[in-house]
Design a protein around this motif. Structure first.
Motif, PDB file in Angstrom:
ATOM      1  N   VAL A  76       1.285  -1.411   0.207  1.00 49.38           N
ATOM      2  CA  VAL A  76       0.295   0.015  -0.326  1.00 49.38           C
ATOM      3  C   VAL A  76       0.937   1.250   0.135  1.00 49.38           C
ATOM      4  O   VAL A  76       1.848   1.724   1.054  1.00 49.38           O
ATOM      5  CB  VAL A  76      -0.793   0.578   1.450  1.00 49.38           C
TER       6      VAL A  76
ATOM      7  N   SER B 235       1.872   5.099   0.809  1.00 52.24           N
ATOM      8  CA  SER B 235       1.556   6.297   2.175  1.00 52.24           C
ATOM      9  C   SER B 235       2.707   6.976   2.148  1.00 52.24           C
ATOM     10  O   SER B 235       3.725   6.572   2.257  1.00 52.24           O
ATOM     11  CB  SER B 235       1.026   5.385   3.359  1.00 52.24           C
TER      12      SER B 235
ATOM     13  N   PRO C 200       5.292   4.548   5.699  1.00 48.67           N
ATOM     14  CA  PRO C 200       5.627   3.351   5.404  1.00 48.67           C
ATOM     15  C   PRO C 200       5.209   2.928   6.934  1.00 48.67           C
ATOM     16  O   PRO C 200       5.195   1.561   6.804  1.00 48.67           O
ATOM     17  CB  PRO C 200       7.025   3.299   5.252  1.00 48.67           C
TER      18      PRO C 200
ATOM     19  N   THR D 151       1.648   1.939   7.943  1.00 48.86           N
ATOM     20  CA  THR D 151       1.561   1.142   6.440  1.00 48.86           C
ATOM     21  C   THR D 151       2.180  -0.206   7.263  1.00 48.86           C
ATOM     22  O   THR D 151       1.369  -1.265   7.240  1.00 48.86           O
ATOM     23  CB  THR D 151       2.076   1.054   5.174  1.00 48.86           C
ATOM     24  N   ARG D 152       3.657  -0.293   7.580  1.00 50.56           N
ATOM     25  CA  ARG D 152       3.891  -1.471   7.816  1.00 50.56           C
ATOM     26  C   ARG D 152       3.533  -2.568   8.773  1.00 50.56           C
ATOM     27  O   ARG D 152       2.493  -3.443   9.511  1.00 50.56           O
ATOM     28  CB  ARG D 152       5.337  -2.072   8.287  1.00 50.56           C
TER      29      ARG D 152
ATOM     30  N   LEU E  47      -9.291  -1.146   2.466  1.00 47.87           N
ATOM     31  CA  LEU E  47      -7.910  -0.719   3.417  1.00 47.87           C
ATOM     32  C   LEU E  47      -8.340   0.592   4.479  1.00 47.87           C
ATOM     33  O   LEU E  47      -8.221  -0.052   5.567  1.00 47.87           O
ATOM     34  CB  LEU E  47      -7.650   0.965   2.997  1.00 47.87           C
TER      35      LEU E  47
ATOM     36  N   ALA F 149      -7.064  -1.206   8.319  1.00 52.24           N
ATOM     37  CA  ALA F 149      -6.771  -0.472   9.688  1.00 52.24           C
ATOM     38  C   ALA F 149      -7.818  -0.060  10.664  1.00 52.24           C
ATOM     39  O   ALA F 149      -7.072   0.006  11.662  1.00 52.24           O
ATOM     40  CB  ALA F 149      -7.060   1.541   9.167  1.00 52.24           C
TER      41      ALA F 149
ATOM     42  N   TRP G  56      -4.746   7.669   8.509  1.00 50.80           N
ATOM     43  CA  TRP G  56      -4.118   6.709   7.306  1.00 50.80           C
ATOM     44  C   TRP G  56      -5.213   6.602   6.922  1.00 50.80           C
ATOM     45  O   TRP G  56      -4.905   6.695   5.549  1.00 50.80           O
ATOM     46  CB  TRP G  56      -3.730   5.440   8.192  1.00 50.80           C
TER      47      TRP G  56
ATOM     48  N   GLN H 284      -6.196   7.704   2.246  1.00 49.91           N
ATOM     49  CA  GLN H 284      -6.365   6.356   1.724  1.00 49.91           C
ATOM     50  C   GLN H 284      -7.299   7.261   0.895  1.00 49.91           C
ATOM     51  O   GLN H 284      -7.777   6.792  -0.414  1.00 49.91           O
ATOM     52  CB  GLN H 284      -6.573   5.335   2.151  1.00 49.91           C
TER      53      GLN H 284
END
Length: 260
Positions: free
Chosen positions: A155, A157, A160, A163-164, A213, A217, A234, A238
């Protein structure tokens, strides 16, 4: 006298969860490349006139219907009574049975093909399922497993690291999130031969995947892996990316095939 608290009925929760899953599967079936991936799975099985195939974890039954259209004698099994009910309503001419991957309602050596699409990541005992697959497959029969690696979701973003954290936290809620990494070894250990592995990566840039997504989250937030503020930020990013045509999500799907 205390007022009795209204508690959700477990049966209602199960029914709602299944309805949500059916809607998700229907949406997934409409995504670009998914029909081609199913067709590739049928090709690797050698499904056609004169062959018999069991589709394990058949869900709402689309693959069973498509296998029948190819001339195969197909049976779908699923442990969810509600799923089987939906499949029977949609494809009344097809053969659907209530059963799980560990105990298939089939005689020994009775089918030419075994297919399980997005199933093994929810199985705590994949070795047991493969032993059952060997039991029902005739000598020379083909097995086909399709699945995703839940840690390998890409993804784009601006953050990062966050996101991880979201991807990995969501993966950790799955019974066997990295099952596809093990499938080649599991198939070999179970006595299958001619094992091959392919990967097909779906790339999504439109708003279709925004709910996926959002769910990632929200699940990560529910585990405490990220804060509410981080999850909301986040998600907002998105959504903004989707509106600006800058969303990017890549989802690799692994296809393992082997011979009995």
């Amino acid at each position: 006298m205390t007022k009795e608290t209204n508690r959700p009925d477990p049966a209602d929760r199960t029914r709602q969860a299944t309805e949500t899953l059916i809607a998700l599967l229907d949406a997934a079936d409409r995504m670009p490349g998914v029909a081609d991936l199913r067709a590739r799975s049928y090709e690797l099985l050698g499904a056609g006139p004169g062959t018999s195939v069991v589709d394990v974890g058949c869900g709402a039954g689309r693959a069973v219907a498509e296998l029948a259209e190819r001339g195969a004698d197909a049976v779908g099994v699923d442990p969810s009574e509600q799923m089987i009910g939906v499949a029977r309503a949609r494809w009344p001419e097809a053969d659907f049975r209530l059963a799980g991957a560990y105990e298939l309602p089939l005689p020994d050596a009775s089918v030419d093909g075994y297919r399980a699409d997005k199933v093994f990541h929810i199985l705590a005992e994949p070795e047991r399922a493969l032993a059952e697959a060997r039991r029902v497959l005739a000598p020379g029969g083909r097995i086909l497993l399709v699945g995703q690696d839940w840690d390998t979701i890409v993804v784009d973003s601006g953050d990062p690291a966050l996101t991880r954290a979201i991807v990995h936290a969501r993966a950790d809620l799955v019974v066997e999130p990295r099952s596809v990494r093990r499938q080649r070894g599991l198939l070999l250990d179970a006595g299958f031969r001619d094992v091959t592995v392919e990967v097909r990566t779906g790339v999504f840039t439109g708003p279709t995947m925004v709910p996926v997504l959002d769910e990632m989250a929200e699940k990560a937030c529910s585990t405490g892996a990220v804060t509410r503020e981080q999850a909301d930020g986040w998600i907002a990013e998105q959504h903004a990316r989707a509106e600006a045509d800058r969303l990017f999500l890549a989802l690799p799907m692994f296809v393992a095939a082997a011979t009995r």
